[in-house]
Design a protein around this motif. Sequence first.
Motif, mmCIF file in Angstrom:
data_model
loop_
_atom_site.group_PDB
_atom_site.id
_atom_site.type_symbol
_atom_site.label_atom_id
_atom_site.label_comp_id
_atom_site.label_asym_id
_atom_site.label_seq_id
_atom_site.Cartn_x
_atom_site.Cartn_y
_atom_site.Cartn_z
ATOM 1 N N GLY A 97 0.811 -1.275 0.031
ATOM 2 C CA GLY A 97 -0.074 0.076 -0.043
ATOM 3 C C GLY A 97 0.950 1.154 -0.035
ATOM 4 N N ILE A 98 2.231 1.251 0.036
ATOM 5 C CA ILE A 98 3.022 2.260 0.124
ATOM 6 C C ILE A 98 2.939 3.218 -1.074
ATOM 7 C CG2 ILE A 98 5.230 3.197 0.254
ATOM 8 C CD1 ILE A 98 5.745 0.696 2.206
ATOM 9 N N GLY A 99 2.809 2.624 -2.303
ATOM 10 C CA GLY A 99 2.579 3.141 -3.649
ATOM 11 C C GLY A 99 1.385 3.942 -3.824
ATOM 12 N N ARG A 100 0.363 3.288 -3.433
ATOM 13 C CA ARG A 100 -1.086 3.893 -3.250
ATOM 14 C C ARG A 100 -0.984 5.128 -2.501
ATOM 15 N NH1 ARG A 100 -2.534 -1.328 -3.050
ATOM 16 N NH2 ARG A 100 -2.795 -1.468 -0.967
ATOM 17 N N GLN A 101 -0.328 5.149 -1.589
ATOM 18 C CA GLN A 101 -0.238 6.450 -0.443
ATOM 19 C C GLN A 101 0.349 7.422 -1.106
ATOM 20 O OE1 GLN A 101 0.944 5.523 3.757
ATOM 21 N NE2 GLN A 101 0.299 3.567 3.204
#
Length: 169
Positions: A97-101
């Motif tokens: 989920g880091i890329g989405r953030q």
Amino acid sequence: MPITQATLFDAAELTNLVNSAYRGASSQKGWTSEAHLLGGIRIDEPTMAEYLQDPNVTMLKYTNDEGQIIACVYLELKEQRLYLGMLTVSPTLQANGIGRQLLQEAEIVAKQLNCGAIFITVITTRHELIKWYERRGYHTTGKIIPFPTDTKFGVPKQVIELGEFEKEV
């Protein structure tokens, strides 16, 4: 919040992170590797330093609890649109989920800069990556761009084209 604007001080760490995620053996631990398509490095430190000093560029960094940069994204203002590139997450931390953030934070930057859209370019054969962006609201503009061959970064192992995708914000 672990997402902040990168500074010139971060150039070496950002360069190492981007190269580890896109090229070479370390990149193959994640799903975003380009090593099968391109040889060489993705970026060098002098170029990263130039980006960090460009008034039209914002580099966001995502740090862990120890202060290490584990993800980043390049944002450049181009004619009332925001270009998003080098979305990078450490290969061993991808799919968390880091890329989405970082994409969400890029949308905030786009709105602050009064941009109507964010656009990206993706290697057209990277179907899994294209689907990932489509799930986040990006759609093809239909524009196809030849991969630059006059760059010192990335020696294509085959003919590569870039597709342009966009998301209104």
